[in-house]
Design a protein around this motif. Sequence first.
Motif, PDB file in Angstrom:
ATOM      1  N   MET A   1       0.931  -1.204   0.011  1.00 45.93           N
ATOM      2  CA  MET A   1       0.100  -0.012   0.119  1.00 45.93           C
ATOM      3  C   MET A   1       0.827   1.446   0.110  1.00 45.93           C
ATOM      4  O   MET A   1       0.355   2.389  -0.664  1.00 45.93           O
ATOM      5  CB  MET A   1      -1.056  -0.008   1.345  1.00 45.93           C
TER       6      MET A   1
ATOM      7  N   ASP B   1       0.436   4.353  -2.644  1.00 47.94           N
ATOM      8  CA  ASP B   1       0.296   5.828  -1.934  1.00 47.94           C
ATOM      9  C   ASP B   1       1.417   6.599  -2.509  1.00 47.94           C
ATOM     10  O   ASP B   1       1.091   7.632  -3.054  1.00 47.94           O
ATOM     11  CB  ASP B   1       0.650   5.771  -0.308  1.00 47.94           C
TER      12      ASP B   1
ATOM     13  N   LEU C   1      -7.594  -0.237  -5.670  1.00 49.84           N
ATOM     14  CA  LEU C   1      -7.991   1.076  -5.100  1.00 49.84           C
ATOM     15  C   LEU C   1      -8.988   1.756  -5.905  1.00 49.84           C
ATOM     16  O   LEU C   1      -9.746   2.395  -5.249  1.00 49.84           O
ATOM     17  CB  LEU C   1      -6.674   1.930  -5.267  1.00 49.84           C
TER      18      LEU C   1
ATOM     19  N   GLN D   1      -9.807   8.358  -0.751  1.00 47.22           N
ATOM     20  CA  GLN D   1      -9.625   7.220  -0.123  1.00 47.22           C
ATOM     21  C   GLN D   1      -8.416   6.739   0.830  1.00 47.22           C
ATOM     22  O   GLN D   1      -8.607   6.081   2.022  1.00 47.22           O
ATOM     23  CB  GLN D   1      -9.722   6.007  -1.283  1.00 47.22           C
ATOM     24  N   LEU D   2      -7.224   7.025   0.173  1.00 40.42           N
ATOM     25  CA  LEU D   2      -6.065   6.751   0.874  1.00 40.42           C
ATOM     26  C   LEU D   2      -5.983   7.593   2.189  1.00 40.42           C
ATOM     27  O   LEU D   2      -5.703   7.185   3.386  1.00 40.42           O
ATOM     28  CB  LEU D   2      -4.996   7.091  -0.085  1.00 40.42           C
TER      29      LEU D   2
ATOM     30  N   GLU E   1      -8.170   5.645   4.525  1.00 35.69           N
ATOM     31  CA  GLU E   1      -7.594   4.312   5.141  1.00 35.69           C
ATOM     32  C   GLU E   1      -6.365   4.570   6.091  1.00 35.69           C
ATOM     33  O   GLU E   1      -5.852   3.923   6.831  1.00 35.69           O
ATOM     34  CB  GLU E   1      -7.082   3.534   3.872  1.00 35.69           C
TER      35      GLU E   1
END
Length: 363
Positions: free
Chosen positions: A1, A5, A36, A359-360, A363
Amino acid sequence: MKIIDEEVRRYDAMVSLEHAVTPPSSWYTHSSMAELENRSVFSGNWILVGRSDQVSEPGSYFTVEVAGEPIVIVMSDELRAFYNVCRHHASVVMAGSGSASAMHCPYHGWTYNLDGSLRSTPQFGGAQAFDPADHGLKPVRVEVACGFVFICLSETAADLSEYLGPVAEELDACGMSNLEFYRRVVYDLDCNWKVFVDNYLDGGYHVPTLHKGLNSAIDYRGYQLRMGDQHVTQYCEMSNDNASEKTRQGSMANYIWLYPNVMFNFYDDILDTNLVLPISENRCQVIFDFFFARDRFDDDFKDESISVSDAIQAEDEMICLSVQKGLHSRAYDVGRLSPEKEAGEHLFHRLLHRDFMAQLSGE
């Protein structure tokens, strides 16, 4: 991830079009980027899934997959959509499309009413603390606009009317209400879905080089773009004197893209819609639905028009597959955008970045 990112943050959405570059090639080739997209782009926006005439009668239904989720759309007492997943052991309940008086799971026979409520659970006697009212199919937001069915997996996203903004008015202005569905054609492409969208949104840049027939039918010199918040309209007058194909004659060509993955291509009384569905990071499916003005064209004309569209699609498919191959090359990372032509692509990339970052961050 962490790698994903970093790849998302490599793209600078604040750069002006005059200095803009494309997203990194990893956005188009990495499986984690596709995952994603499912969690962000396709879960947080209104997604066109079909036509309202597919569910015009009580009991009529069709099934789709959005963001990896199986969905069933059904006409009950009103139009409804559900996660197409049995509450017992997770089997898909309905398949394909058709008409049904109830939704019957093929695994253990659990049956749901058309409103999603649980009707029966065979051989389930003795289950304690089990309330059928708590085990209906999970609902999904669904709305209709301009004859099309949209769903949204997000419970917090704005209503469809707000999401569409002026797009609904533009579709009406192009004569959407006077058109009727004729045929569906489906293409499977070995490229990322965004490659197809990029190609569509390049402001006609590729038309003179790639589409000789289409270029003869439109006045490319007058090709213009009108930018919205999350849609782009590309338009130009038709060039009837030079057109090599009679099914591409008329007054105007209007090409309307709505984020993230649907296009409406109007030639006066003819429309084809393109719905681009991701399959993997290297594959997508493009669904063409063809519409024609009521009682104006015979079937021979309609079939010829679809053949013309098929030839254009073959040209687009060839170049999209070439681009996908190049995106995997060590020689390519990012490319510059044309300020004259590629404002639509720039908007598309910035909207993707917006959804990825949201979204990132969550999270």
